[in-house]
Each structure stands twice: as C-alpha cells, then as structure tokens.
Design an enzyme around this catalytic site. Sequence first.
Site, short mmCIF file in Angstrom:
data_model
loop_
_atom_site.label_atom_id
_atom_site.label_comp_id
_atom_site.label_asym_id
_atom_site.label_seq_id
_atom_site.Cartn_x
_atom_site.Cartn_y
_atom_site.Cartn_z
N LYS A 22 -69.26 -9.99 -25.75
CA LYS A 22 -68.10 -10.42 -26.51
C LYS A 22 -67.31 -11.47 -25.76
O LYS A 22 -66.72 -12.36 -26.37
CB LYS A 22 -67.19 -9.24 -26.86
CG LYS A 22 -67.74 -8.38 -27.98
CD LYS A 22 -66.64 -7.59 -28.67
CE LYS A 22 -67.22 -6.71 -29.78
NZ LYS A 22 -66.23 -5.79 -30.35
N LYS A 54 -83.85 -5.49 -35.87
CA LYS A 54 -83.07 -4.49 -36.60
C LYS A 54 -82.17 -5.16 -37.65
O LYS A 54 -81.64 -6.25 -37.40
CB LYS A 54 -82.22 -3.73 -35.58
CG LYS A 54 -81.52 -2.54 -36.14
CD LYS A 54 -80.59 -1.92 -35.10
CE LYS A 54 -79.46 -1.21 -35.82
NZ LYS A 54 -78.39 -0.77 -34.97
N LYS A 83 -75.38 -5.73 -39.44
CA LYS A 83 -74.34 -6.15 -40.39
C LYS A 83 -73.75 -7.51 -40.03
O LYS A 83 -73.15 -8.16 -40.86
CB LYS A 83 -73.24 -5.08 -40.52
CG LYS A 83 -72.40 -4.84 -39.30
CD LYS A 83 -71.34 -3.79 -39.60
CE LYS A 83 -70.52 -3.50 -38.36
NZ LYS A 83 -69.53 -2.46 -38.59
#
Length: 332
Positions: free
Chosen positions: A115, A197, A200
Amino acid sequence: MFNNQLVSYSGVQPSGNLTIGNYLGAIKNFSIYSEKYKCFYCVVDEHAITVRQVPADLRRRTYETLALYVACGLDPDKNTLYVQSHVHEHAELAWILNCYTMFGELSRMTQFKDKSSKHSDNINAGLFTYPTLMAADILLYQTDVVPVGVDQKQHVELCRDIAERFNQLYPDTFTIPEPIISKSGMKIMSLADPTKKMSKSDENVNAVVYILDDKDTVIRKFKRAVTDSDTVVRFAEDKHGINNLMTIYSCFTGKTFDEIEKEFDGKGYGEFKLAVGEVCADALAPVRQRHAELLADKAYLESLMKKGAEEASYYARRTLGKVQKKLGFVKI
Ligand code: TRP
C-alpha cells in the site's frame, strides 16, 4: 472464548464490491459458523481511512456493506453486525497495543509495503499501524477464530504475537486467536486470466463477477470468459478456464464434475458458458433484490447498526476495562 462461547470475528472494508469468489468461498457458509460460534462481523470504516476516501462514498458504502451481508443471508439476530467507529473501544485498545508492537514488526507487513508503494504520496502513520487496530478488533472480543483471506494471515499472526507478548507481561488478558483461511474462496479464478485469483480490485471489470451485478452483466461476463482451444467440457490439469467455470457451476448447482461433464457432453463451450452465467445470475438475483430493499430502508439499517453496536460494546467494554486495570490506569 467469552461467556463460555467460542468467538469468531471478521472485519470487512466498506466497499460494496464483493465478488462471487467472496460469496462462494465465505459468505455463503456464514450461517454454518453462527451455529458453532458467537460471530462478529464488523464494517471497518476506521481502517478505510488509512487511504483517502470521499466522505459521501465512505458513508454510502458503509450502509451498502452492511446491507450486503444481510442480503446474503447473515441473520442479524444470530450474528453481531456492526460498524467499527460506533464502538470507541477499538481505537482506544489500538493505542494501547501500539505501545506493545515493535516498529520492526510493522515494517515487515507485506500489505504495508504494497500500500505504501501504491499510495506513495500518503504514507501516513495509520497505514503503518493498521495491523494494531486490526489486532484490537480481534482481541477486544476474546476471539478464538478469525476467518480471513490468505492476504490477511500475516496480520492475524502479528495479532497473536502481540497478544502473547501482552499476556506474558499481564497474564490471562487475551484469548490467542487462530486464523481460518478459506480455501474454496481462493479457488474462484479471474474470468480473464484463470491462473489468477478473482479479485475485487481487478482493473479489468470483465475478469470479475460482483454479487450485485445484474443478470445481463453476469451473462455477458461469462460469455467472454477466457477458455482454451479445446471444445469438450471436461476437467483437466491445463484447462484452467474450463476448470474454473466447472467449479463455479458446481458451487451454484451442487453437481459434481462428472455430472457436469455428462450434462454438457456433445455441447460446446458457448452453451456451457451461458449455462454457468444463468445459474449464477439466478442465484444472485434474490440477493440483489434484497439488497435494494434494504438500502431503501435506511432507518432499518440504522436500527441494525445501533443494535450491533450495543451488543459489541458490551464485550468490548469488558475487555478494555480489564486491560486498563492491568496496565495501572486509575479508575474513577
Ligand atoms: N484487514 C482486513 C481486510 O482488509 C479487514 C479487517 C479489519 C479484519 N479488522 C479485521 C479482518 C479483524 C479480520 C479480523 O480484509
């Protein structure tokens, strides 16, 4: 363990964009959990502000996330559903735990490294201490198990280390939690790159089916799903795309791979993709409908938030009180 009940705790960031991977891998099984554990599901709005948020969006997503859980079948009478900022003990315990967490430990967190490289203009202290707030979430409820995705395993392990360190200094304060990593959720792969995978936050919207996608969108995404140059619907080592579609079809219909192979014997990929799209869209339709009804009734959602916060506070208050006493804070 709290009041002789095993406790399960999980937190979700307020973004309404959950995928069918989240649905099939975790949410669909929540009702089984609530039979065995006292379950807490928290919408973690305080974690969300470690990156910049538009206030109106954060507010809307907080309602949406709560509504989505209810729409997916989480019974608010059997589970404690609440919003993190409604229970002030989280922030207070997080401060205390910060004083028992090492700079080096936090520096090693891979999510912090990711991040901070993504948001290099805003590497704030909250982003750095994100895991101690998460530890506070978990430890306040004397949690036994924490169902999370594999990306959060490191944070739960740090939480255990903090709790053990604290218990060594002040015995019998916290239950040491165990992570439970959902396996089936990991098995749902991206429709655009079935070796990856389904995530989202994928930038390619065609790679991901969201729980709230409408029927046409679901069907269109499955029609475009990447497969291989073979034509037979069968499970095989190297047929990642077809394997993924078979897994999804199997999860929604309960059919085995053998049954699916028979059902689509002599039929092409086109017909199979359409069938997968249809069972998925049909399964999601009632969730979407219920979600819309719930969002139209803000007063009801607020009553759930209030009830959840009251329940959660009861537990949180007790643990924080115990911690403060052990530390030597004066009670008045
Ligand atoms: N960090 C988790 C995530 O991003 C969310 C979270 C916050 C959480 N507090 C938690 C998960 C406590 C489990 C337990 O997905």
